[in-house]
Scaffold this motif. Structure first.
Motif, PDB file in Angstrom:
ATOM      1  N   TYR A  64      90.356  54.833 -40.123  1.00  0.00           N
ATOM      2  CA  TYR A  64      89.645  56.114 -40.210  1.00  0.00           C
ATOM      3  C   TYR A  64      90.529  57.221 -39.653  1.00  0.00           C
ATOM      4  CZ  TYR A  64      86.285  59.847 -39.371  1.00  0.00           C
ATOM      5  OH  TYR A  64      85.640  61.061 -39.373  1.00  0.00           O
ATOM      6  N   GLU A  65      90.706  58.284 -40.443  1.00  0.00           N
ATOM      7  CA  GLU A  65      91.479  59.439 -40.003  1.00  0.00           C
ATOM      8  C   GLU A  65      90.554  60.431 -39.301  1.00  0.00           C
ATOM      9  OE1 GLU A  65      93.760  61.243 -43.041  1.00  0.00           O
ATOM     10  OE2 GLU A  65      95.162  59.573 -43.220  1.00  0.00           O
ATOM     11  N   ILE A  66      90.701  60.524 -37.977  1.00  0.00           N
ATOM     12  CA  ILE A  66      89.872  61.437 -37.197  1.00  0.00           C
ATOM     13  C   ILE A  66      90.234  62.879 -37.527  1.00  0.00           C
ATOM     14  CG2 ILE A  66      89.257  62.113 -34.849  1.00  0.00           C
ATOM     15  CD1 ILE A  66      89.981  59.215 -34.019  1.00  0.00           C
ATOM     16  N   ASN A  67      91.530  63.154 -37.634  1.00  0.00           N
ATOM     17  CA  ASN A  67      92.029  64.449 -38.108  1.00  0.00           C
ATOM     18  C   ASN A  67      93.399  64.213 -38.727  1.00  0.00           C
ATOM     19  OD1 ASN A  67      93.949  64.461 -35.918  1.00  0.00           O
ATOM     20  ND2 ASN A  67      92.328  65.252 -34.577  1.00  0.00           N
ATOM     21  N   ASP A  68      94.131  65.284 -39.019  1.00  0.00           N
ATOM     22  CA  ASP A  68      95.415  65.129 -39.688  1.00  0.00           C
ATOM     23  C   ASP A  68      96.430  64.349 -38.867  1.00  0.00           C
ATOM     24  OD1 ASP A  68      94.499  66.482 -41.870  1.00  0.00           O
ATOM     25  OD2 ASP A  68      95.388  68.416 -41.301  1.00  0.00           O
ATOM     26  N   ASP A  69      96.242  64.298 -37.546  1.00  0.00           N
ATOM     27  CA  ASP A  69      97.235  63.667 -36.675  1.00  0.00           C
ATOM     28  C   ASP A  69      96.767  62.368 -36.033  1.00  0.00           C
ATOM     29  OD1 ASP A  69      99.014  65.825 -37.069  1.00  0.00           O
ATOM     30  OD2 ASP A  69      97.937  66.993 -35.551  1.00  0.00           O
ATOM     31  N   LEU A  70      95.475  62.159 -35.949  1.00  0.00           N
ATOM     32  CA  LEU A  70      94.936  61.048 -35.170  1.00  0.00           C
ATOM     33  C   LEU A  70      94.128  60.120 -36.059  1.00  0.00           C
ATOM     34  CD1 LEU A  70      94.807  60.052 -32.195  1.00  0.00           C
ATOM     35  CD2 LEU A  70      92.621  61.269 -32.006  1.00  0.00           C
ATOM     36  N   SER A  71      94.374  58.807 -35.932  1.00  0.00           N
ATOM     37  CA  SER A  71      93.624  57.819 -36.706  1.00  0.00           C
ATOM     38  C   SER A  71      93.359  56.596 -35.840  1.00  0.00           C
ATOM     39  CB  SER A  71      94.391  57.412 -37.972  1.00  0.00           C
ATOM     40  OG  SER A  71      95.599  56.765 -37.648  1.00  0.00           O
ATOM     41  N   VAL A  72      92.339  55.833 -36.229  1.00  0.00           N
ATOM     42  CA  VAL A  72      91.985  54.608 -35.530  1.00  0.00           C
ATOM     43  C   VAL A  72      91.857  53.497 -36.570  1.00  0.00           C
ATOM     44  CG1 VAL A  72      89.505  55.107 -35.639  1.00  0.00           C
ATOM     45  CG2 VAL A  72      90.386  53.540 -33.880  1.00  0.00           C
ATOM     46  N   LYS A  73      92.252  52.270 -36.188  1.00  0.00           N
ATOM     47  CA  LYS A  73      92.290  51.170 -37.145  1.00  0.00           C
ATOM     48  C   LYS A  73      91.761  49.896 -36.493  1.00  0.00           C
ATOM     49  CE  LYS A  73      96.397  49.756 -38.322  1.00  0.00           C
ATOM     50  NZ  LYS A  73      96.554  48.361 -37.891  1.00  0.00           N
ATOM     51  N   LEU A  74      90.980  49.140 -37.269  1.00  0.00           N
ATOM     52  CA  LEU A  74      90.440  47.847 -36.832  1.00  0.00           C
ATOM     53  C   LEU A  74      90.951  46.766 -37.765  1.00  0.00           C
ATOM     54  CD1 LEU A  74      88.448  46.041 -35.172  1.00  0.00           C
ATOM     55  CD2 LEU A  74      86.736  46.591 -36.938  1.00  0.00           C
ATOM     56  N   ASN A  75      91.440  45.668 -37.178  1.00  0.00           N
ATOM     57  CA  ASN A  75      91.885  44.511 -37.956  1.00  0.00           C
ATOM     58  C   ASN A  75      91.207  43.256 -37.436  1.00  0.00           C
ATOM     59  OD1 ASN A  75      94.658  46.338 -37.723  1.00  0.00           O
ATOM     60  ND2 ASN A  75      94.273  45.535 -39.774  1.00  0.00           N
ATOM     61  N   ILE A  76      90.781  42.414 -38.354  1.00  0.00           N
ATOM     62  CA  ILE A  76      90.219  41.107 -38.015  1.00  0.00           C
ATOM     63  C   ILE A  76      90.993  40.062 -38.810  1.00  0.00           C
ATOM     64  CG2 ILE A  76      88.162  39.662 -37.880  1.00  0.00           C
ATOM     65  CD1 ILE A  76      86.471  42.179 -38.061  1.00  0.00           C
ATOM     66  N   HIS A  77      91.601  39.122 -38.114  1.00  0.00           N
ATOM     67  CA  HIS A  77      92.328  38.032 -38.756  1.00  0.00           C
ATOM     68  C   HIS A  77      91.509  36.743 -38.654  1.00  0.00           C
ATOM     69  CE1 HIS A  77      95.823  40.608 -39.122  1.00  0.00           C
ATOM     70  NE2 HIS A  77      95.738  40.896 -37.829  1.00  0.00           N
ATOM     71  N   ASN A  78      91.679  35.863 -39.648  1.00  0.00           N
ATOM     72  CA  ASN A  78      90.830  34.676 -39.785  1.00  0.00           C
ATOM     73  C   ASN A  78      89.367  35.106 -39.730  1.00  0.00           C
ATOM     74  OD1 ASN A  78      89.819  32.104 -40.062  1.00  0.00           O
ATOM     75  ND2 ASN A  78      90.815  31.274 -38.229  1.00  0.00           N
ATOM     76  N   LEU A  79      89.028  35.969 -40.656  1.00  0.00           N
ATOM     77  CA  LEU A  79      87.725  36.636 -40.678  1.00  0.00           C
ATOM     78  C   LEU A  79      86.557  35.664 -40.619  1.00  0.00           C
ATOM     79  CD1 LEU A  79      86.117  39.297 -41.096  1.00  0.00           C
ATOM     80  CD2 LEU A  79      86.383  38.921 -43.572  1.00  0.00           C
ATOM     81  N   MET A 118     105.151  61.840 -41.123  1.00  0.00           N
ATOM     82  CA  MET A 118     104.983  60.461 -40.682  1.00  0.00           C
ATOM     83  C   MET A 118     103.551  59.989 -40.838  1.00  0.00           C
ATOM     84  SD  MET A 118     107.770  59.061 -39.669  1.00  0.00           S
ATOM     85  CE  MET A 118     107.118  57.757 -38.619  1.00  0.00           C
ATOM     86  N   GLU A 119     102.712  60.745 -41.531  1.00  0.00           N
ATOM     87  CA  GLU A 119     101.314  60.360 -41.591  1.00  0.00           C
ATOM     88  C   GLU A 119     101.143  59.006 -42.264  1.00  0.00           C
ATOM     89  OE1 GLU A 119      98.746  63.248 -43.215  1.00  0.00           O
ATOM     90  OE2 GLU A 119      96.970  62.049 -42.877  1.00  0.00           O
ATOM     91  N   HIS A 120     101.878  58.814 -43.364  1.00  0.00           N
ATOM     92  CA  HIS A 120     101.898  57.506 -43.997  1.00  0.00           C
ATOM     93  C   HIS A 120     103.328  57.185 -44.370  1.00  0.00           C
ATOM     94  CE1 HIS A 120      97.606  57.403 -44.078  1.00  0.00           C
ATOM     95  NE2 HIS A 120      97.508  58.418 -44.919  1.00  0.00           N
ATOM     96  N   ILE A 121     103.710  55.954 -44.192  1.00  0.00           N
ATOM     97  CA  ILE A 121     105.050  55.537 -44.571  1.00  0.00           C
ATOM     98  C   ILE A 121     104.980  55.082 -46.016  1.00  0.00           C
ATOM     99  CG2 ILE A 121     106.909  53.918 -44.088  1.00  0.00           C
ATOM    100  CD1 ILE A 121     105.876  53.793 -41.233  1.00  0.00           C
ATOM    101  N   GLU A 122     105.670  55.778 -46.885  1.00  0.00           N
ATOM    102  CA  GLU A 122     105.598  55.471 -48.299  1.00  0.00           C
ATOM    103  C   GLU A 122     106.914  54.871 -48.754  1.00  0.00           C
ATOM    104  OE1 GLU A 122     104.743  59.362 -49.798  1.00  0.00           O
ATOM    105  OE2 GLU A 122     102.592  59.053 -49.626  1.00  0.00           O
TER     106      GLU A 122
END
Length: 696
Positions: free
Chosen positions: A651-666, A32-36
């Motif tokens: 950013y993938e912290i490790n194989d299981d954990l990641s963090v994501k930032l989104n900005i809309h109407n940049l 489930m790391e990435h949905i392809e």
């Protein structure tokens, strides 16, 4: 960071293929790391009910897959369509639902795995994307597929399927205006042999808004089960439920005073009372059985039922605001129930003739749609003063709930039943030429009661489809197609009578190029659409606010679309699309068709992969268009073009954990997203979302 495959190994579900969905391979999903998802030019599609690769389909097709939606924080079907090539997804005045247009016309047909959704298109745009593998659009008439063939296109929401393995993901998100969201996606194999599989997805969300006091909440549950009964027989079940609520429902800002002077008030202002609310519940149940007779022939039987219940207490401006700030609200309470049922059985096969392999599809279907709507009038007309309510240290309270007359509701009922028989051929005439021929015969019975007027119609129609694909080389091809338009809409004239069906023609000519490894593709399409008896919004009933229509003929749309997508390098992906349309309507209420939709729209998105880091963004361009002020004798006002940007980083912290930032109407662009009746909906200002995701 693991690379996202251009042609991955996951779910292969046909676009709009009500009888040609393919079985999920047992090893299709390994984690489930990435949905392809399957690459664009290797999907099976069914614009004619045939299992065709996109490259062999003579119509324009676009896919917004789960990889894109996850990365760019796209959480509803309507938001996903903002990024679909050739599609204009316009927010409603309430900033909640969306109206979706393609090739100049509203897309009024949404499908779930090829089966019709019960809700109106604007309501279906609310559906949460966490339960879908992709949001797919086929532009142009699809009368070969369903009982109706409307010209703009059809949206198909492809549900996630269970796979052979155990794993999942959970995520938590915080964002602007107190937005909180959580998702969970869990898959498991139910026996040692892997012949029984199940998957469960849920999402909950609660958020305030840049608009004062406005609040939205969402709860969604989805589950699916698949079982291989034998090597040849597979059965699957899909079920979903979603509840969307909204409090202090805002219908936009006052556009102008009665003098014609624009109202200058902050975009955060909410002139509407707290008792203006809405709650929408949607559910769907789909069962499928597939039997593989041999390597060349299979039978698919499917049944789908979906329901929508919508409860709304509405408050909107009755007229323009007076110079001293006085205003009156139009109010009503409305309950709507929709139910859609469809059963079908299809046979797909391949056969040899004159030394070549050809394919055929034959499908029988029976469907029914029911609508029941009650509207209650207010006991008094709510009124207030804009200045007194929004200035001073102790602003005046909003108008009180007027109460509603529950003893004398306005009732609208409708029922549409249809039976259809479809046959389609894909004939391999030459090694580099395939010809598609098809016919879909429909027998439709429609009855409705609206404003005490009963309308009953029986229609018989046969939609024809023919087209061809000629391959100059393995990489470059040309296609052409013709499709009938036949669309029985639930639209009524001022007296309450149901309008006759829309009819017309859709013609398309296109070119496609893809390089040898399919890492780059170019699509160019030219289209021409002619329609007769097209329903055009003519006004609102004063007592119920229900919109009535007039039928108009001689409406034409022509234009072109360009879409280029692919990998510039192994790490850098980019996609760009542009469409330009020319609408003509010789009738006196022309603006509601040809003037409120932009002639030009464009989009761009990109990402770049580093070892453990992905960075990307998007741009969307909406061209100049017009809004309308008033109702039947509306005044049209210009709405400026605008460009919106977005930024995403993961950013993938490790194989299981990641963090994501989104900005809309940049770029924090100020713009008007919709102008209609007496109000304007300001565009949503810059906002942020931060998500933590854990895979297991």
């Amino acid at each position: 960071m693991k690379q996202y495959s251009a042609i991955a190994k996951a779910v292969c579900i046909g676009l709009l293929a009500s009888s040609s969905s393919v079985v999920l391979a047992d090893d299709a999903k390994v984690n489930m790391e990435h949905i392809e998802v399957v690459g664009k030019h290797h999907r099976d599609v069914g614009a004619t009910g045939l299992p065709l690769a996109i490259g062999d389909t003579p119509q324009s097709i676009s896919i917004v897959d789960s990889e894109f939606m996850d990365f760019h924080d796209v959480n509803s079907a309507g938001e996903a369509l903002v990024h679909s090539a050739g599609v204009y997804s316009e927010t409603s005045l309430g900033n909640r639902e969306r109206f979706v247009f393609s090739r100049g016309f509203e897309m009024n047909r949404f499908l779930i795995d090829g089966m019709g959704a019960a809700g109106r298109p604007s309501q279906t745009t609310l559906l949460d994307t966490s339960m879908f593998e992709s949001v797919e659009v086929i532009r142009g008439s699809t009368g070969m597929l369903q009982e109706v063939g409307q010209p703009s296109g059809t949206v198909n929401l492809v549900q996630k399927r269970a796979y052979n393995g155990t794993g999942g993901a959970v995520s938590a998100e915080v964002g602007s205006w107190n937005r909180l969201r959580a998702e969970a996606d869990f898959n498991t194999t139910l026996n040692d042999s892997g012949t029984m599989r199940a998957r469960f997805v849920t999402a909950v969300e609660d958020a305030d808004s840049f608009v004062d006091r406005a609040n939205t909440d969402r709860t969604m549950f989805y589950t699916t089960f698949s079982a291989d009964i034998t090597d040849a027989l597979q059965v699957s079940l899909f079920a979903s439920y979603q509840d969307d609520g909204q409090g202090a429902l805002s219908d936009g800002l006052p556009y102008q005073f009665t003098t014609g002077e624009r109202v200058d008030i902050g975009i955060e202002a909410n002139i509407y009372p707290d008792w203006a609310t809405q709650d929408t519940q949607q559910d769907s149940l789909l069962g499928e059985a597939r039997y593989q007779i041999n390597d060349d022939w299979n039978v698919v039987a499917r049944f789908h039922t979906s329901n929508l219940d919508d409860d709304k207490v509405y408050a909107g401006l009755w007229w323009h605001v007076e110079p001293n700030g006085d205003y009156a609200l139009f109010a009503n309470e409305k309950h709507v129930e929709y139910q859609s049922d469809r059963a079908e059985i299809g046979v797909n096969g391949q056969f040899s003739f004159l030394g070549r392999e050809h394919s055929i599809n034959f499908t029988l279907a029976n469907s029914e749609f029911d609508e029941y709507q009650t509207t209650y009038r207010p006991l008094a007309r709510p009124a207030g003063n804009l200045i007194a309510e929004h200035t001073g240290e102790s602003p005046q309270a909003k108008p009180a709930n007027p109460g509603f007359n529950y003893d004398a509701p306005a009732v609208r009922e409708a029922n549409i039943e249809s039976q259809s028989a479809r046959v389609a051929f894909n004939l391999q005439v030459l090694d580099n030429l395939n010809v598609l021929l098809g016919a879909n015969h429909k027998d439709i019975t429609s009855s409705s009661t609206n404003r005490n007027i009963t309308s009953e119609f029986d229609f018989k129609d046969t939609s024809l489809y023919y087209g061809g694909v000629y391959k100059f080389t393995e990489q470059f091809l040309m296609y052409a197609s013709y499709t009938d338009i036949f669309d029985q809409r639930q639209t009524y004239d001022k007296s309450g009578k149901l309008l006759d069906p829309v009819s017309g023609e859709n013609k398309e000519l296109g070119f496609r190029y893809s390089n040898q490894d399919d890492s780059l593709s170019v699509d160019i399409a030219y289209f021409q659409i002619d329609q007769e008896n097209y329903p055009v919004e003519a006004g609102k009933h004063e007592d119920t606010s229900l919109i009535y229509y007039e039928a108009q003929s001689g409406i034409e749309s022509e234009g072109y679309e360009v879409e280029i997508s692919g990998y510039v390098t192994e790490q850098w992906y980019a996609a760009v699309s542009f469409s330009d349309i020319d609408m003509t309507n010789p009738n006196y209420i022309s603006g509601r068709v040809s003037r409120v939709v932009p002639d030009k729209i464009a989009s761009f998105n990109t990402f770049y992969d580093f070892e453990d880091f992905r960075i990307g963004g998007y741009l969307t361009y909406t061209g100049e268009r017009e809004g309308f002020i008033g109702e039947r004798n509306a005044e049209y006002v210009p709405v400026d073009s605008h460009v919106l940007g977005g930024f995403s980083a993961q950013y993938e912290i490790n194989d299981d954990l990641s963090v994501k930032l989104n900005i809309h109407n940049l770029f924090d662009k100020e713009y008007d997203s919709k102008v209609a009746f007496y109000t304007v909906r300001p565009g949503t200002p810059r906002n942020y979302a931060l998500e933590l995701n854990y895979n297991f």
